[in-house]
Design a protein around this motif. Sequence first.
Motif, PDB file in Angstrom:
ATOM      1  N   UNK A 243       0.833  -1.190   0.000  1.00 42.66           N
ATOM      2  CA  UNK A 243       0.000   0.000   0.000  1.00 42.66           C
ATOM      3  C   UNK A 243       0.872   1.246   0.000  1.00 42.66           C
ATOM      4  N   UNK A 244       0.519   2.187  -0.859  1.00 43.53           N
ATOM      5  CA  UNK A 244       1.284   3.420  -0.989  1.00 43.53           C
ATOM      6  C   UNK A 244       2.014   3.550  -2.304  1.00 43.53           C
ATOM      7  N   UNK A 245       2.105   2.460  -3.067  1.00 46.03           N
ATOM      8  CA  UNK A 245       2.773   2.486  -4.369  1.00 46.03           C
ATOM      9  C   UNK A 245       1.740   2.668  -5.474  1.00 46.03           C
ATOM     10  N   UNK A 246       1.999   3.578  -6.364  1.00 46.29           N
ATOM     11  CA  UNK A 246       1.119   3.811  -7.513  1.00 46.29           C
ATOM     12  C   UNK A 246       1.675   3.049  -8.713  1.00 46.29           C
ATOM     13  N   UNK A 247       0.963   2.020  -9.148  1.00 54.50           N
ATOM     14  CA  UNK A 247       1.412   1.178 -10.258  1.00 54.50           C
ATOM     15  C   UNK A 247       1.166   1.914 -11.573  1.00 54.50           C
ATOM     16  N   UNK A 248       2.214   2.044 -12.384  1.00 49.38           N
ATOM     17  CA  UNK A 248       2.123   2.783 -13.637  1.00 49.38           C
ATOM     18  C   UNK A 248       1.224   2.109 -14.654  1.00 49.38           C
ATOM     19  N   UNK A 249       0.704   2.902 -15.571  1.00 46.69           N
ATOM     20  CA  UNK A 249      -0.197   2.393 -16.605  1.00 46.69           C
ATOM     21  C   UNK A 249       0.515   1.361 -17.478  1.00 46.69           C
ATOM     22  N   UNK A 250      -0.120   0.228 -17.659  1.00 45.96           N
ATOM     23  CA  UNK A 250       0.431  -0.844 -18.484  1.00 45.96           C
ATOM     24  C   UNK A 250       1.496  -1.674 -17.799  1.00 45.96           C
ATOM     25  N   UNK A 272      11.255   1.675  -9.814  1.00 44.07           N
ATOM     26  CA  UNK A 272      10.632   2.427  -8.735  1.00 44.07           C
ATOM     27  C   UNK A 272      10.918   3.901  -8.956  1.00 44.07           C
ATOM     28  N   UNK A 273       9.867   4.655  -9.196  1.00 47.68           N
ATOM     29  CA  UNK A 273      10.000   6.087  -9.406  1.00 47.68           C
ATOM     30  C   UNK A 273       9.588   6.838  -8.138  1.00 47.68           C
ATOM     31  N   UNK A 274       9.989   8.075  -8.091  1.00 49.87           N
ATOM     32  CA  UNK A 274       9.735   8.905  -6.922  1.00 49.87           C
ATOM     33  C   UNK A 274       8.725   9.983  -7.290  1.00 49.87           C
ATOM     34  N   UNK A 275       7.746  10.186  -6.434  1.00 44.08           N
ATOM     35  CA  UNK A 275       6.770  11.255  -6.642  1.00 44.08           C
ATOM     36  C   UNK A 275       7.462  12.601  -6.423  1.00 44.08           C
ATOM     37  N   UNK A 276       7.551  13.396  -7.494  1.00 42.73           N
ATOM     38  CA  UNK A 276       8.300  14.652  -7.445  1.00 42.73           C
ATOM     39  C   UNK A 276       7.413  15.863  -7.198  1.00 42.73           C
ATOM     40  N   UNK A 393       6.501   1.684 -10.800  1.00 40.83           N
ATOM     41  CA  UNK A 393       5.613   2.057  -9.701  1.00 40.83           C
ATOM     42  C   UNK A 393       6.175   3.316  -9.057  1.00 40.83           C
ATOM     43  N   UNK A 394       5.289   4.208  -8.686  1.00 40.06           N
ATOM     44  CA  UNK A 394       5.694   5.482  -8.074  1.00 40.06           C
ATOM     45  C   UNK A 394       5.380   5.448  -6.593  1.00 40.06           C
TER      46      UNK A 394
END
Length: 810
Positions: A243-250, A272-276, A393-394
């Motif tokens: 919980x807390x990770x935003x899975x990218x489209x596709x 793993x990307x970072x929310x900027x 995932x962000x």
Amino acid sequence: MSMPVPVHYIFKPKQVRLTDGNLVLDTPVPTSYLSAVDFQTGVEFEKMRYMAVTCDADQVPEGRYKLRTQVFKRRVELAICLTVNEESPQAFCLTLHSLIKNIKHMCLAGSKSRAHRNPVWAEEDSWKKVVICIVADGRKNLNPLILRVLATMGCWQEGVAKNQVNGHAVQAHIFEYSTQVSVNSKLRLKGRTLKNTNKDHYPPIQIVFCLKERHTKKLNSHRWFFNALCPLLEPRITLLTTAGAKIGKGSLYNLWSAFDRNPQTAGACGEIRVAKGLLWWKVLNPLIAAQIFEYKVSSVLEKPFESIFGYISVMPSALVAYRYAALLPEPISGKGPLTVYFEPDYLVFSEDHHDISEVLEYSYFSEDQILPFLVTTRQHAQYTMQYVKSAWAETELPAGIGTFLGMKRKWQNRRFFGAIYAVAHLSSIWKSGHNFFRKLWLTIEIIYIGCDTAFWFLALGNYYLVFYYMTKTLASASRVTIGSTLFMLTRYSYIFLIVVVIMISMGNRPRGQSLYLFILSFIFFACIQAFILFSAGYLTFIHATEFLPYANWNSFPTVVAVFKAAGYHVLILALVCCWAVYLVSAILYGEPWHMIACFVQFLLLMPSYVSVLGVYAFCNMHEVNWGIKEPEDHEKDPLISRDAIYHASTVLMPDDHSVASAYQDAIDDLDRKKRPKSGSSVSLTTSSSTSLLPTHTDSTTSLLPGSNTKAPPKPKKTVSRQDDIKTLQSDYYRSFRTQILLLWIVANGALVITISSDQLEPYLVLNDGSNLYVTIVVWIITVGATGRFLGSVVYLLGWIWQKIGQLKSP
């Protein structure tokens, strides 16, 4: 403020009969929800299923428990495990909503996805091949508002859960429903509801909500997914996220297709990307900027480099997938990767602990980082790990030093002990089913990882030596008048601050007074790094100017000779090479912006990674994320009623009006305008009014066999054997922490004393005035970065070739 079951909910007695000895209840969903969605007929849309599990996770497949996918005889391609602990409802909805949008991207006709070119996902009812398993770690630890979110989706109903079946305490509550709506991170309902009749059309999403009765940490949640749910689902691919990770489209399809293309791929992970933030405003925080650069270097250099070998040492827990068949135990021995993976959890929950030191045999401290190695080195198999660039995932990163140290400590210790486990079990590679060249290739990678770990283990001493020789050389320069005093002052300040960091890290959390000392340490080491860079540039300048009157700048060899004559030119050259490697790799991967915005912050905070984070991680390695065993003390738990359900019994169930009222109340709770302003409305509580079960009055409890209106006697406080085991474990972990910390300090101290001794120092001075050891350290870093760059280029070429092949395919 708690979230009590409202008094207007009415619970009526209902006669139930156990199914194969298990309690299974099918309860109708609210008609207001059902009348607004597309699929309205069928038991999986009309009714939510509840199943009470009274056994351990490993015994579920043998306990005649069945999920709806078994009843409908569906073949599951992808089972997703979403673990929830104490995260906020916003973080939970962020991950769940992104997963649902990915499933829509794969399964919904007309989404224009590449998935529809694949026959697996081209079918109209391909949504039946995906299941989201939500595993909540402890009923008391779960945020009550998350239950409201699940209630609006039809996956939860008040008053349905029970606590005992046939006299056995329920260990987990499993709810099943195929929802057609979602809730985004702003807690807004998405889908075809009465308010949104023409927006956000979603296919049915099969959700299995497993609510564990006790808080037993993340590894135990994984055990419930792999050993309890997966044997019933029998998925082809399993995916883990938090919980807390935003899975990218596709991203789900891209990960799945990596397994579909290569049958030998047993594990895959994404970036793993970072929310900027909007317009990258979070980069203004140097701590976040440094972490952005670190994550980008990992995604463009480290992960692609390890992927070409076939083994990835660090698989991110936010987006990692495994082939389920590769995790299953051997048919003869009954052992497999999951057996070793869950061994720490078995040790925690076992009643027979012969030796607490057994945990080290299975690398208790490496946590989930040993599973990729166990799968790759499996006997009679040729499984490999793969990095999927197009899956991402962000996640949010800590913005404060306290949370930063807490998170990075866990990550650093997992990586360190995972590398030790891989090096210690190097022989397992040669016992696997890989061919000779793959075994040799993997052996080279493990040796490289071992050398990199050893170099990192001595990083504290190495960095001090670089600082020591740089400042000492600057102090002896003829143009610096106060160099000796500055050298002595900074040197003793450096040593004093290291001692202070060790003292405040031992058993202390970065809060209060200690937090300010940690902040001061970060600032000091950033100044030290700036001083080292200045010293290198200044020494190069003053040495080079001595040759300027005699230099012929029209001749390139002369320019090279002048540069070589400058002291510490190697350090300048190494920094330029490393920066060029990072920049070129970032440009090749199409992401150069982090080099522009984050490189300076990372460069200044790099010594803090070594001298502060390294010290804090080793001083607190005894604190692990894995399992704990809470006592089964139902008598003192006001949230659990004492209704025993036998072979055929009368239980209290909500009527249709109460179901509709509960659904509307859940929607109102998500509405910020109607939600109570007090922040405590979503806090956890142990009040008797906050219950999974209906509040029984004297008249209703009389309907239940074995019920008793008298309050139970308070149990006496006794010291259980489990408490003794827990104390022994804690003492052993602390003792082991002390041994490793002592070894680390002695090794780095011996390195510093040896290299900086007066007897050895004259032999390390080069003709240009620089130090031989510093040159070696710098070149090791440069060669390592260059090697990773070459591997990254090879991976990128393979990725481009794969994309070309996909474009040519029909």
